[in-house]
Design a protein around this motif. Structure first.
Motif, mmCIF file in Angstrom:
data_model
loop_
_atom_site.group_PDB
_atom_site.id
_atom_site.type_symbol
_atom_site.label_atom_id
_atom_site.label_comp_id
_atom_site.label_asym_id
_atom_site.label_seq_id
_atom_site.Cartn_x
_atom_site.Cartn_y
_atom_site.Cartn_z
ATOM 1 N N ASP A 91 3.879 0.982 7.574
ATOM 2 C CA ASP A 91 2.559 0.986 6.955
ATOM 3 C C ASP A 91 2.513 -0.114 5.902
ATOM 4 O O ASP A 91 3.479 -0.888 5.747
ATOM 5 N N ASN A 92 1.418 -0.207 5.178
ATOM 6 C CA ASN A 92 1.269 -1.305 4.216
ATOM 7 C C ASN A 92 2.344 -1.283 3.134
ATOM 8 O O ASN A 92 2.877 -2.333 2.747
ATOM 9 N N ALA A 93 2.662 -0.083 2.654
ATOM 10 C CA ALA A 93 3.702 0.005 1.620
ATOM 11 C C ALA A 93 5.055 -0.418 2.185
ATOM 12 O O ALA A 93 5.828 -1.131 1.529
ATOM 13 N N GLY A 94 5.334 0.019 3.411
ATOM 14 C CA GLY A 94 6.590 -0.364 4.038
ATOM 15 C C GLY A 94 6.668 -1.857 4.298
ATOM 16 O O GLY A 94 7.711 -2.489 4.094
ATOM 17 N N ALA A 95 5.549 -2.439 4.740
ATOM 18 C CA ALA A 95 5.520 -3.874 5.014
ATOM 19 C C ALA A 95 5.662 -4.688 3.734
ATOM 20 O O ALA A 95 6.309 -5.741 3.720
ATOM 21 N N THR A 96 5.082 -4.200 2.661
ATOM 22 C CA THR A 96 5.215 -4.883 1.366
ATOM 23 C C THR A 96 6.672 -4.907 0.924
ATOM 24 O O THR A 96 7.194 -5.945 0.484
#
Length: 200
Positions: A184-189
């Motif tokens: 997800d976005n947090a993981g990708a960040t």
């Protein structure tokens, strides 16, 4: 016995004069110029996770060149296949990059590709990437999801490939996932920050 007379570059034997050829020193080949690595330049490849995560590298001020396409097996990046053709065109000659980042393998896991088969193709891909960039280009292999059993052989291959010089794993098992296959976005960040900060 014929008389022998030695001149500057000639030898006269029995009245016949022979011209000597002086030895020629081998040409001096200068060493190749040192490569100044650009810490903000990365080369990338993979499938849907790389498609989704690449923008997070850009958000950190990094420049990327490469090619990724979702739902493709690693054979899509074999010599002559479209994935390799596109990737090679995008990264050839970019020898100042900090590293090549790979994020792929879910399709192979779902297709039942073995650890040995995937590792062989991955090792070949790494060699080809280095051949068109630079021989010691660091390689960052991203661990794919650990949330589905079929992905275990692929992650085992990634770990095995990282035993080679200059090849490293970016772990992801502790990151957040939007589903069982995609960060997800947090993981990708967090993934992008690990890529940027990886000491190679």
């Amino acid at each position: 016995m014929p008389s022998i007379t030695i001149h500057a570059l000639d030898v006269e034997i029995g009245g016949v004069r022979y011209t000597l050829t002086p030895p020629v020193a081998p040409p001096v080949v200068p060493p190749p110029p040192a490569v100044t690595v650009d810490a903000n330049l990365f080369l990338v490849g993979g499938q849907s996770n790389m498609n989704n995560c690449r923008s997070f590298l850009s958000a950190l001020g990094l420049t990327t060149f490469g090619f990724s396409e979702g739902a493709q097996p690693i054979s899509y990046w074999d010599v002559g296949a479209n994935g390799w053709t596109q990737l090679a065109a995008a990264i050839a000659g970019k020898n100042t990059a900090k590293a090549f980042v790979w994020f792929q393998g879910e399709t192979d896991g779902l297709n039942g590709v073995t650890t040995a088969a995937y590792q062989a193709k991955l090792t070949d891909l790494i060699a080809r990437v280095r051949a068109i960039t630079r021989a010691n280009l660091p390689i960052l292999l991203t661990q794919i999801s650990t949330l589905e059993a079929p992905f275990a052989p692929i992650n085992a291959a990634i770990t095995a490939a990282a035993a080679s010089s200059g090849v490293y794993v970016i772990p992801t098992s502790d990151l957040s996932w939007g589903d069982t296959r995609h960060l997800d976005n947090a993981g990708a960040t967090a993934w992008a920050q690990r890529v940027k900060d990886r000491v190679v």
